[in-house]
Design an enzyme around this catalytic site. Structure first.
Site, short mmCIF file in Angstrom:
data_model
loop_
_atom_site.label_atom_id
_atom_site.label_comp_id
_atom_site.label_asym_id
_atom_site.label_seq_id
_atom_site.Cartn_x
_atom_site.Cartn_y
_atom_site.Cartn_z
N ARG A 903 0.85 -1.21 0.00
CA ARG A 903 0.00 0.00 0.00
C ARG A 903 0.88 1.25 0.00
O ARG A 903 1.72 1.43 0.87
CB ARG A 903 -0.92 0.00 1.22
CG ARG A 903 -1.85 1.19 1.30
CD ARG A 903 -2.69 1.11 2.57
NE ARG A 903 -3.61 -0.01 2.53
CZ ARG A 903 -4.05 -0.67 3.62
NH1 ARG A 903 -3.61 -0.33 4.81
NH2 ARG A 903 -4.90 -1.67 3.49
N LYS A 1062 -4.31 1.15 15.14
CA LYS A 1062 -4.14 2.09 14.03
C LYS A 1062 -4.83 3.42 14.31
O LYS A 1062 -5.74 3.51 15.14
CB LYS A 1062 -4.71 1.47 12.75
CG LYS A 1062 -6.18 1.09 12.83
CD LYS A 1062 -6.59 0.31 11.58
CE LYS A 1062 -8.00 -0.26 11.73
NZ LYS A 1062 -8.37 -1.11 10.58
N LYS A 1064 -6.20 7.05 12.11
CA LYS A 1064 -6.46 7.62 10.78
C LYS A 1064 -6.93 9.06 10.89
O LYS A 1064 -7.65 9.42 11.83
CB LYS A 1064 -7.52 6.80 10.05
CG LYS A 1064 -7.11 5.35 9.80
CD LYS A 1064 -8.22 4.57 9.09
CE LYS A 1064 -7.80 3.13 8.87
NZ LYS A 1064 -8.87 2.33 8.19
N CYS A 1288 -15.30 -3.54 -0.21
CA CYS A 1288 -13.90 -3.83 0.14
C CYS A 1288 -13.38 -4.90 -0.82
O CYS A 1288 -14.10 -5.39 -1.68
CB CYS A 1288 -13.81 -4.30 1.58
SG CYS A 1288 -14.55 -5.93 1.86
N CYS A 1294 -8.15 -11.41 1.07
CA CYS A 1294 -8.24 -10.94 2.45
C CYS A 1294 -8.42 -12.11 3.40
O CYS A 1294 -9.37 -12.90 3.25
CB CYS A 1294 -9.39 -9.94 2.60
SG CYS A 1294 -9.59 -9.38 4.31
N CYS A 1333 -16.58 -8.80 5.84
CA CYS A 1333 -16.53 -9.09 7.28
C CYS A 1333 -16.90 -7.81 8.02
O CYS A 1333 -17.06 -6.76 7.41
CB CYS A 1333 -15.13 -9.58 7.67
SG CYS A 1333 -13.89 -8.26 7.71
N CYS A 1337 -13.81 -2.16 6.21
CA CYS A 1337 -12.89 -1.43 5.34
C CYS A 1337 -13.60 -0.54 4.33
O CYS A 1337 -13.05 0.48 3.92
CB CYS A 1337 -11.98 -2.42 4.61
SG CYS A 1337 -10.81 -3.25 5.71
#
Length: 1430
Positions: A903, A1062, A1064, A1288, A1294, A1333, A1337
């Site tokens: 990424r 994380k 953001k 996603c 994934c 899931c 995302c």
């Protein structure tokens, strides 16, 4: 007295050996015996669930209900079931419409036939344990019958293990019956598949014979041919139909006709020159003779009507039924359209398919006919060429002006040269051909020209075409006589495309032993271009192969893979089958061009694995050595893919070696087997083994896939540990073991002691009736082993994710019991090392180094260790594998196909043309051929192998694109609004985005040290190293000097353990919220001066986040809460204060509750705000007003205030790739190349996964528009739903995905679009998000409609999110099958269409109407859910 239906039903009702099902229209038709089901309630779904294994199952239904049940029918193939089908509409099209199911099919048009076939069907189904279709025309059998039981043969169902084959029973039966008028030389044959068997037989004209089809499947063409009189020249197939259809193209290739064409060469040998199909409707008894005359006269014509319909339509009310049949027929054909589309795209009007079904000049889909047409054309062309060669003299064209005569001779010379020059483009050649023909028409009175026109009177006679013969794998069964051999040895310039539809999963069928490898056959000629392709595996390789084949001077053959097993096969199924086939070596991708003199380059292998037979050929031809030199990785793959037997032997050998190793231990043995998808069960198993060894046990651990069933009886103590997948299913690596175990009849396990521990979630399926899914695999396994006589070591143990300590609560009790049962509970053991947590891994990583560098050069595996997998995320890398082919590779003895996803960090959301071209190049060379535009406005490359990842990262960094902090427990990539209409605002956003990203970038030098330091052999340019060293920003290159003059890494903001989770930051520019500003840990809403367009500051939000766990009320998504306003000068200080608060107070023991929103919830919002303000040293100002309208993109062209142009293009799900329908990847590459040449223009990404062609000057505008149009990038005429929605990535890469998302997106969106169009809502925008899931995302929790994957093909439907992305949705329906989603949403869309207020969005409407309760705060998302949701 009873009619036929009553008699057949009575027999089934009275027979105790029969499990009876009847489908009816209304409840008042229910009977007392058997199971009666309403036709409209999908009865076959229930029938499958309640069929009895060792008993005959009998169904009575009608043709319409059967067609509606198509998706279920393939599930009955191994079930002893007879499905009696009433041909209600006398429409026999339903019978061949089901041909690809390959279910045995009987047809009855009389009482005698019906009783005979009932006995036969029951016998076949019960003795062979297979499905049988029995089609009955009750209207031909309406007389009363005696209910005598001796008409029927008693049913004797045998055990499945003793089942016979249907061929043994059917061998001597009459599949067809012949009737003739007595003439010795009939010339016309009627093949009957209609209700008029007896009527035709009684009224046959002279010189006409009749064959009636009694058994349709299996299709036995040889039995048919044995009955056909040798004098027959014309065949007309008469098929009953309820409705005339004017679409000749569709019906000229009806399935029944394809059955005859499958071996048409044998008909050709008999000099049969006509085969057509005619449909018949209702014919009165007085019209039979007239109808026969029409049918026979038509087939005798030189140009018969291929769409002839005789009789009357059954009823106007039959439209639904006939449309359903038509859609069933069309589906099989549309699957193959992928290859046809590519041919049409490449050659357009210059394509000539020599054996088209609907061609006026070609009668059949057979290579002989098409090839014969070509030879005839070529003979005519050669005559014309020779005449023109002798006429290249301007004086022969005296009546024509001299200049034009001279020009004509020049044109004719070029035209003659084109016959042998295959490098010239067809467009150029045909342009000259058109000019020549135009001159010929103008001066047709000239004698020389007249002689040309006598031979070739039409333009088509002069044009150049790419000639193709297209066939199926039926051509592969008798290569010597099928016409394939004739074409390959002809040396003619003709191309063959053979589409093989046999799925990899069906490769062991008996019929395959007669099937030849056409590619290998063709390779042996050494004069034929040969390619093996699969459109759903490599579109680029397909294009290359077709282009090379077309250029090759001589015969070429392309074997094209398109695996589908039935008419209901979906593109996703084909994609999965293709990947498995290619990866396993079953369908290798290759190209062979014998015109290339360099032997090393003549054969190109485009996939990794090859079949043993191809290996033998290459070895024999001395090409294998050349290949392995060129592709070093091939040799081990070949060795491992030769046979599944090798994998099995390897496993046995490993197991034996392991036993020898363990014999050194003195304690009792303990075999531990696990089945694990996510890793929890395997971790528990390994931990248990370690503890067992510490107690002196001979403990070992293996996957359940490694269990040999027959060896279980020789085991002593075993423990099985399994997690729960889907709806109570076994994990992938336990499925095959369980399928074998549950079907075991006799197995003596009296010496075996066992126990089972299961991991599950008691609330995952919250309905009371779904409690059976909780830990179902472990319960089933325990019960089965106990039933086989095994001794219970300790009771079944169950771990529940809902317990405070998750599954550990139940596990600790179970493990203690196990040690007691094995007598080792009092053994003194050393203190067990503490299990490494994510925090330990970070702390011990030496500032994100770990052992990653050493792992990367370890070539024994494509994977990296678990700890390094976590560390790699900080470097922007995810280790993934292709889940579609896990099982296949496991069976081959191979590890999963591991690959990285990389990424890029792009806080500015932009890319230069050079950067785009580099990513395009890398995607082809080291990736999976696609570029992914993410919903955080950056790039991802998927499928990068470990050996290629360093080169990929260095290449990115050579153009200042790094991947540092693309993931991990740090501030990740900053996302900004795209704002194409205002350059000034966008420039400010770019500046602040880059400042925030750089300020919070990890300060470790590990990234530079591992990836960029020094020179690498694979660098494209020797200057790369200096570029890395001289970059002023980005990854840090030098450590910091501390006291004592030591150089060390320091992380002044993050500390050595970084953040708990994380983090953001998103920045929006009202009125647009294309970044979903409420979804991130920190959201900044730009406050823009309306006059100056200067950003005065930001309204500061904190605590947003999307990830949750299904049915875990301790987790929830949330929207950011407003703290106040900050100026641009203070915004970084404010973010830093929030990050440090999260660093110091975030949950470091439970990662599911470690995001900022949970920290705020724990401390309280006011306390959080006060703490942040205290650290900042100032307070937030009062928030300022703003307006946000939506969170979607605005597509099309806009001009900014500087005069530059920007075009927002629609890229579905951000996946940039070339497909059969659209070559977007090539188009964007071409645009980047033009930008680079013009030294003008760039790319801009949006948070909705689309791309903006940006900063285009007026002088270059038209050129860009032409490219956009050429590659369909200018197409934005999609529905409001499609333009507003996204998903996603999901399966297959994934590791967290529970269901399809990206691959499911186009399917479900298309279904919903049809519903919206029904209510006039096509252009109304609805925000739909799909995710595989609950981790969120695609930010589904903010969507008006969200589909959140819960298990394969199962989703939760969420409704009521805010259109502008400011409100969370709530659960509307849980555990919904993908096929039911549209029907559930349909009434809601209808209600919205009828009752909405002006400009009212769908989510707002649902809340106003109280259809869904508003979610005011994330932690309340689980409350106020209607009971019906479950």
């Amino acid at each position: 007295m009873k009619n036929l239906f009553q008699l057949l039903l009575q027999r089934a009702e009275l027979d105790k050996q029969t499990n009876l099902f009847v489908t009816v229209d209304t409840k008042d038709q229910f009977g007392t015996n058997g199971t009666y089901l309403l036709k409209q309630n999908d009865p076959f779904a229930l029938i499958k669930e309640y069929t009895t294994p060792n008993q005959l199952n009998t169904v009575f239904t009608d043709d319409y209900t059967l067609l509606k049940a198509l998706p279920h029918l393939s599930n009955f193939k191994d079930t002893a079931i007879v499905i009696n089908v009433c041909l209600t509409y006398k429409d026999y099209s339903v019978i061949p419409a089901l041909k690809d199911l390959n279910i045995i099919s009987f047809i009855s048009n009389s009482n005698t036939a019906a009783i005979h076939n009932t006995n036969l069907a029951n016998t076949v189904a019960s003795k062979c344990h297979t499905a049988v279709l029995h089609f009955i025309n009750y209207e031909n059998s309406d007389q009363d019958l005696l209910s005598e039981t001796d008409m029927f043969i008693p049913i004797d169902t045998i055990h499945k293990d003793q089942a016979s084959t249907s061929d043994e029973i059917l061998a001597d039966l009459d599949y067809f019956t012949l009737s003739s008028t007595g003439s010795n030389s009939p010339s016309v044959l009627i093949v009957n598949l209609s209700s008029y068997e007896n009527e035709f037989k009684d009224n046959l004209p002279s010189l006409v014979s009749l064959i009636n089809i009694n058994i349709y499947r299996p299709w036995k063409i040889e039995k048919f041919l044995n009955l056909v009189p040798s004098s027959i020249r014309k065949i007309v197939i008469v098929q009953g139909s309820c409705k005339e259809n004017n679409n000749s193209q569709i019906y000229s290739i009806e399935p029944l006709l394809l059955d005859f064409f499958s071996d048409f060469n044998k008909l050709v040998e008999r000099n049969i020159d006509q085969v057509i199909l005619t449909r018949v409707g209702l014919i009165s008894s007085t019209s039979i003779l007239d109808s026969l005359d029409i049918i026979i006269a038509n087939v005798k014509r030189d140009s018969p009507v291929h769409n002839l319909f005789v009789g009357k339509c059954t009823s106007e009310s039959d439209n639904t039924y006939s449309d359903l049949i038509l859609s069933s027929i069309e589906h099989t054909q549309t699957l193959e359209n992928a290859y046809f589309k590519v041919l049409h795209q490449l050659f357009a009007s210059n394509l000539k398919i020599l054996n088209e079904f609907n061609s006026d000049s070609i009668n059949a889909n057979s290579p002989e006919y098409g090839f014969g047409y070509l030879l005839n054309f070529q003979e005519k062309r050669n005559e014309l060429v020779n005449l023109i060669k002798n006429s290249l003299d301007a004086t022969l064209f005296g009546e024509i002006p001299t200049t034009e005569a001279t020009e004509l001779v020049e044109l004719l010379s070029k035209w003659v040269d084109f016959q042998s020059n295959h490098d010239i483009s067809l467009e150029q050649a045909n342009d000259i051909s058109a000019k020549i023909f135009g001159i010929f028409q103008e001066y047709s009175y000239n004698q020389a020209i007249r002689s040309f026109l006598d031979i070739a009177p039409t333009l088509n006679d002069y044009l150049f075409k790419s000639n193709w013969l297209i066939g199926s794998d039926s051509w592969s069964y008798d290569l010597g006589t099928s016409g394939v051999h004739q074409v390959l040895t002809s040396k003619q310039n003709v191309n063959m495309l053979i589409i093989d539809s046999e799925p990899f999963s069906s490769r062991k069928n008996v019929i395959n032993k007669y099937k030849k490898n056409v590619g290998l056959y063709a390779l042996n000629f050494h004069t034929v271009y040969v390619a093996s392709v699969a459109v759903y595996s490599s579109y680029t390789q397909l294009l290359t192969s077709i282009i090379e084949a077309a250029k090759f001077n001589g015969p070429s053959i392309i074997i094209a893979y398109l695996p589908y097993s039935s008419m209901t096969t979906t593109p996703i199924d084909i994609l999965k089958e293709s990947k498995i086939a290619v990866e396993s070596g079953y369908w290798p991708l290759y190209r062979y061009d014998p015109s290339i003199e360099n032997e090393e380059n003549s054969f190109k292998l485009d996939s990794s694995n090859i079949r043993a037979e191809l290996q033998e050929f290459l070895d024999r031809e001395n090409k294998l050595t050349l290949l392995t030199k060129k592709y070093p990785s091939i040799e081990p793959c070949i060795e491992q893919s030769v046979s599944d037997v090798i994998a099995g032997k390897r496993e046995l050998k490993n197991a034996a070696a392991l036993d020898e190793l363990l014999n050194g231990l003195a304690g009792p043995p303990l075999k531990i087997y696990y089945a694990s998808d996510g890793g929890n069960a395997s971790n528990v198993a390994n931990r248990l083994s370690t503890r067992g060894v510490a107690r002196g046990l001979k403990a070992s651990v293996l996957s359940m896939e490694d269990i040999i069933i027959d060896d279980l009886s020789g085991e002593n103590n075993i423990v099985l540990i399994t997690s729960t997948a889907g709806q109570g299913e076994f994990p992938q690596d336990g499925k095959s073991f369980w399928e074998q175990l549950k079907s075991v009849g006799q197995l003596d396990l009296s010496n075996l002691k066992f126990s089972v521990f299961g991991l599950g979630d008691s609330q995952y399926w919250p309905r009371k009736e779904d409690i059976r899914y909780y830990n179902k695999p472990s319960k089933d396994l325990f019960s089965k082993l106990e039933s086989l006589g095994a001794t219970v070591l300790i009771p079944l143990g169950l771990g529940d994710d809902q317990d405070d300590d998750g599954y550990e609560t139940g596990y600790q009790l179970w493990e203690n019991q196990l040690w007691m049962a094995l007598g080792v509970d009092n053994v003194a053991v050393d203190e067990e090392p503490k299990e490494l947590t994510a925090e330990d891994v970070k702390l011990q990583s030496n500032f994100l180094r770990g052992t990653l560098a050493a792992d990367l050069v370890n070539d024994t595996s494509g994977n990296i260790t678990g700890e390094n997998t976590q560390i790699a995320k900080f470097h922007g890398l995810y280790m993934q594998d292709d889940r579609d082919i896990r099982g296949t590779r496991k069976g081959q003895g191979l590890e999963p196909l591991y690959a990285f996803m990389a990424r890029v960090r792009t806080p500015h959301g932009t890319a230069t043309p050079e950067q785009w071209l580099l990513l395009d190049k890398l995607s082809n060379e080291t990736g999976n051929g696609t570029i992914k535009l993410t919903n955080r406005a950056t790039f991802q490359l998927h499928g990068v192998l470990k050996k290629d990842i360093k080169h990929t990262i260095r290449a990115m960094n050579s153009l200042l694109m790094d991947t540092l902090a693309g993931s991990g427990d740090v501030n990740r990539d900053v996302m900004i609004s795209a704002v194409p209409e205002n350059a000034k605002i966008h420039d400010q956003l770019v500046t602040i985005g880059k400042q925030i990203s750089e300020y919070f970038l990890p300060k470790t030098t590990a990234y530079h040290e591992i990836w960029l330091e020094g020179i690498d052999d694979r660098d494209d340019n020797q200057n790369w190293s200096s570029i890395f060293e001289n970059r002023p920003d980005g990854p840090r290159k030098q450590k910091s000097m501390v006291s004592g003059h030591a150089l060390v890494d320091i992380e002044p903001i993050y500390s050595p353990v970084y953040l708990p989770r994380k983090f953001k930051v998103n920045i929006a520019a009202p009125p647009y919220n294309d970044v979903d500003v409420w979804s991130s840990d920190v959201g900044l809403i730009s406050i823009i001066n309306p006059e100056t367009k200067i950003i005065e500051g930001f309204n500061f939000l904190a605590g947003g986040g999307m990830g949750t766990t299904h049915n875990n009320n301790k987790t929830w998504p949330d929207t950011g809460k407003l703290l106040g306003f900050v100026t641009p000068n203070d915004v970084i200080k404010a973010i830093e204060s929030v990050i440090i608060f999260q660093r110091d107070h975030g949950n470091r023991t439970n990662r599911k509750n470690a995001r900022l929103r949970y920290t705020i919830n724990t401390f309280g919002f006011d306390n959080f705000k006060s703490s942040v303000e205290e650290r900042m040293g100032f307070k937030f100002q009062p928030a300022r007003s703003y307006r946000i309208d939506s969170n979607i993109d605005k597509f099309g062209w806009v001009k900014d205030e500087t005069g530059l142009n920007h075009f927002t293009a629609f890229i579905e799900n951000g996946r940039v790739l070339d497909t059969v329908n659209m070559n977007q990847k090539t188009g964007l590459k071409k645009i980047a190349e033009v930008m680079k040449i013009n030294n003008s223009g760039s790319f801009r990404l949006t948070g909705n996964q689309h791309v903006i062609i940006s900063n285009i000057e007026d002088q270059h505008l038209q050129g860009i528009k032409i490219l956009l149009k050429e590659f369909q990038l200018d197409n934005i005429q999609f529905s409001g739903l499609r333009l507003s929605s996204s998903s996603c990535v999901g399966l297959p890469t994934c590791g967290l995905a529970m269901a399809e998302s990206e691959r499911f997106f186009p399917i479900i969106v298309t279904e919903i679009e049809s519903t919206l169009e029904e209510f006039g809502l096509r252009h109304d925008s609805i925000v739909l998000r799909i995710t595989g899931c609950p981790n969120g995302c695609s930010r589904p929790w903010l969507a008006e409609v969200a589909l959140i994957g819960k298990a394969p093909n199962i989703y939760n439907i969420m409704l009521g999110g805010g259109y502008s992305g400011n409100r969370l949705n709530k659960l509307y329906k849980s555990n919904i099958k993908d096929s039911d989603i549209c029907e559930i949403l349909k009434p809601l869309f209808k209600k919205w269409a009828l009752e909405r207020e002006d400009e009212e969005h769908f989510g707002d409407f649902l809340i106003r109407k109280d259809i869904i309760k508003e979610t005011t705060e994330g932690k309340f998302i689980h409350e106020n859910i209607a009971q019906e949701a479950y």
